[in-house]
Design an enzyme around this catalytic site. Sequence first.
Site, mmCIF file in Angstrom:
data_model
loop_
_atom_site.group_PDB
_atom_site.id
_atom_site.type_symbol
_atom_site.label_atom_id
_atom_site.label_comp_id
_atom_site.label_asym_id
_atom_site.label_seq_id
_atom_site.Cartn_x
_atom_site.Cartn_y
_atom_site.Cartn_z
ATOM 1 N N MET A 22 0.884 -1.236 -0.048
ATOM 2 C CA MET A 22 0.097 -0.146 -0.076
ATOM 3 C C MET A 22 0.795 1.314 -0.115
ATOM 4 O O MET A 22 1.823 1.107 0.607
ATOM 5 C CB MET A 22 -0.819 -0.135 1.135
ATOM 6 C CG MET A 22 -2.202 -0.818 1.053
ATOM 7 S SD MET A 22 -3.119 -0.822 2.319
ATOM 8 C CE MET A 22 -3.896 0.709 2.371
ATOM 9 N N PHE A 23 0.413 2.391 -0.747
ATOM 10 C CA PHE A 23 1.263 3.483 -0.770
ATOM 11 C C PHE A 23 2.204 3.556 -1.738
ATOM 12 O O PHE A 23 3.098 4.653 -1.774
ATOM 13 C CB PHE A 23 1.610 4.154 0.730
ATOM 14 C CG PHE A 23 0.504 4.079 1.494
ATOM 15 C CD1 PHE A 23 -0.444 5.358 1.741
ATOM 16 C CD2 PHE A 23 0.346 3.279 2.723
ATOM 17 C CE1 PHE A 23 -1.282 5.075 2.481
ATOM 18 C CE2 PHE A 23 -0.673 3.232 3.757
ATOM 19 C CZ PHE A 23 -1.431 4.317 3.715
ATOM 20 N N GLY A 25 2.201 3.502 -5.018
ATOM 21 C CA GLY A 25 1.778 4.358 -6.171
ATOM 22 C C GLY A 25 1.440 3.598 -7.269
ATOM 23 O O GLY A 25 1.574 3.822 -8.515
ATOM 24 N N LYS A 26 0.682 2.252 -6.977
ATOM 25 C CA LYS A 26 0.287 1.444 -7.960
ATOM 26 C C LYS A 26 -0.885 2.094 -8.712
ATOM 27 O O LYS A 26 -1.067 2.135 -9.942
ATOM 28 C CB LYS A 26 -0.588 0.184 -7.250
ATOM 29 C CG LYS A 26 0.850 -0.616 -6.569
ATOM 30 C CD LYS A 26 0.031 -2.118 -5.860
ATOM 31 C CE LYS A 26 -0.801 -1.741 -4.869
ATOM 32 N NZ LYS A 26 -0.668 -1.043 -3.736
ATOM 33 N N ASP A 92 -7.594 -2.289 -11.170
ATOM 34 C CA ASP A 92 -7.019 -1.640 -10.094
ATOM 35 C C ASP A 92 -7.432 -2.784 -8.973
ATOM 36 O O ASP A 92 -8.534 -3.393 -8.976
ATOM 37 C CB ASP A 92 -7.383 -0.366 -9.606
ATOM 38 C CG ASP A 92 -6.209 0.204 -8.719
ATOM 39 O OD1 ASP A 92 -5.108 -0.203 -8.604
ATOM 40 O OD2 ASP A 92 -6.703 1.276 -7.898
ATOM 41 N N GLU A 93 -6.504 -2.916 -7.854
ATOM 42 C CA GLU A 93 -7.054 -3.840 -6.848
ATOM 43 C C GLU A 93 -7.197 -5.213 -7.313
ATOM 44 O O GLU A 93 -7.994 -5.795 -6.816
ATOM 45 C CB GLU A 93 -7.967 -3.203 -5.843
ATOM 46 C CG GLU A 93 -8.098 -1.767 -5.318
ATOM 47 C CD GLU A 93 -7.165 -1.661 -4.182
ATOM 48 O OE1 GLU A 93 -6.264 -2.912 -3.681
ATOM 49 O OE2 GLU A 93 -7.161 -0.664 -3.487
ATOM 50 N N VAL A 94 -6.342 -5.712 -8.377
ATOM 51 C CA VAL A 94 -6.723 -6.733 -8.947
ATOM 52 C C VAL A 94 -6.660 -8.252 -7.922
ATOM 53 O O VAL A 94 -7.250 -9.184 -7.927
ATOM 54 C CB VAL A 94 -5.796 -7.027 -10.024
ATOM 55 C CG1 VAL A 94 -4.432 -7.336 -9.742
ATOM 56 C CG2 VAL A 94 -6.389 -8.214 -10.921
ATOM 57 N N GLN A 95 -6.017 -7.990 -6.727
ATOM 58 C CA GLN A 95 -5.843 -9.102 -5.836
ATOM 59 C C GLN A 95 -7.359 -9.430 -5.114
ATOM 60 O O GLN A 95 -7.422 -10.484 -4.634
ATOM 61 C CB GLN A 95 -4.893 -8.790 -4.677
ATOM 62 C CG GLN A 95 -5.316 -7.978 -3.525
ATOM 63 C CD GLN A 95 -5.275 -6.385 -3.987
ATOM 64 O OE1 GLN A 95 -4.876 -5.863 -5.056
ATOM 65 N NE2 GLN A 95 -5.844 -5.529 -3.126
HETATM 66 P P1 ADP Z 1 -1.191 2.569 -3.723
HETATM 67 O O1 ADP Z 1 -2.215 2.467 -4.932
HETATM 68 O O2 ADP Z 1 -0.042 1.800 -4.115
HETATM 69 O O3 ADP Z 1 -1.743 2.363 -2.350
HETATM 70 P P2 ADP Z 1 -1.126 5.475 -4.601
HETATM 71 O O4 ADP Z 1 -1.080 5.539 -5.948
HETATM 72 O O5 ADP Z 1 -2.895 5.412 -4.141
HETATM 73 O O6 ADP Z 1 -0.598 4.039 -3.955
HETATM 74 O O7 ADP Z 1 -0.521 6.588 -3.591
HETATM 75 C C1 ADP Z 1 0.696 6.839 -3.985
HETATM 76 C C2 ADP Z 1 0.894 8.239 -3.190
HETATM 77 O O8 ADP Z 1 0.768 7.948 -1.820
HETATM 78 C C3 ADP Z 1 2.446 8.688 -3.253
HETATM 79 O O9 ADP Z 1 2.628 9.569 -4.502
HETATM 80 C C4 ADP Z 1 2.437 9.711 -1.944
HETATM 81 O O10 ADP Z 1 1.998 10.943 -2.496
HETATM 82 C C5 ADP Z 1 1.201 9.105 -1.173
HETATM 83 N N1 ADP Z 1 1.952 8.421 0.238
HETATM 84 C C6 ADP Z 1 1.587 8.350 1.340
HETATM 85 N N2 ADP Z 1 2.237 7.813 1.941
HETATM 86 C C7 ADP Z 1 3.234 6.979 1.566
HETATM 87 C C8 ADP Z 1 4.389 6.282 1.589
HETATM 88 N N3 ADP Z 1 4.544 5.819 2.959
HETATM 89 N N4 ADP Z 1 5.137 6.092 0.770
HETATM 90 C C9 ADP Z 1 5.203 6.373 -0.454
HETATM 91 N N5 ADP Z 1 4.032 7.230 -0.810
HETATM 92 C C10 ADP Z 1 3.338 7.906 0.000
HETATM 93 MG MG MG Z 2 -4.100 1.706 -4.906
#
Ligand code: ADP
Ligand code: MG
Length: 206
Positions: A22-23, A25-26, A92-95
């Site tokens: 998570m977080f 950037g997927k 998205d969230e394919v899992q």
């Molecule tokens: P995912 O879909 O993988 O959960 P998102 O694309 O929704 O990720 O979000 C990515 C964004 O989250 C980053 O560009 C950044 O702005 C923010 N962010 C918040 N916390 C973190 C973290 N611990 N590491 C990286 N990015 C983070």
């Molecule tokens: Mg996501």
Amino acid sequence: MPPVIRTQPHAGGWLEVVCGPMFSGKSEELIRRLRRAEIAGQRALIVKPLIDDRYDVGHVVSHAGAKMRAVTAQSGGEVERLAGGYDAVGIDEVQFFDDAIVGAIDVLVSGGARVVAAGLAQDFRGLPFGAMPTLLCVAEFVDKLEAVCHRCGGPATMTQRLVDGRPAPFGGETIQVGALDSYEARCRACFAPGLDVAAGALAHAG
Ligand code: ADP
Ligand code: MG
Ligand code: ZN
């Protein structure tokens, strides 16, 4: 790092998998790729699972606020029906989809579509999540993104689930919609298994 040579197929479709904790950037990366496909004049569609309809069901939204129109599907079969006829299909969230998502993606790719599937490769225990191992195995292109570890600032590859600020039990449900849990991105060194693991859950899991 040495450059990696990636050659796009000349004909037919292919599968790209974007994974990470998570977080990492997927969703941002999924939006970026599908937006560019649209700019190139392709018919592009993003599909996501219907897991929590209290959230924005009409869009994929990243943690930083990036947003793109999306449709929801409840099963792999529904993804196949909705995405038929599109040149580029983002998922998205394919899992969270059932195993039928593997066959659905195969049908779309065989029909000539470029499919970009984004999702968590590991659940909160660090174990393979849903159909992700199979999708990573059959994909033409794989990207594993890193987040920033909430603890130490290093590169994070795992997702920590916390309940009342403490590591969630290993034996909990993998998917908990609307629960009061919180999540952090963590590196391997900062990742903390649930307390029931210390009590032997890991030994039973083999
Ligand atoms: P995912 O879909 O993988 O959960 P998102 O694309 O929704 O990720 O979000 C990515 C964004 O989250 C980053 O560009 C950044 O702005 C923010 N962010 C918040 N916390 C973190 C973290 N611990 N590491 C990286 N990015 C983070
Ligand atoms: Mg996501
Ligand atoms: Zn760390």
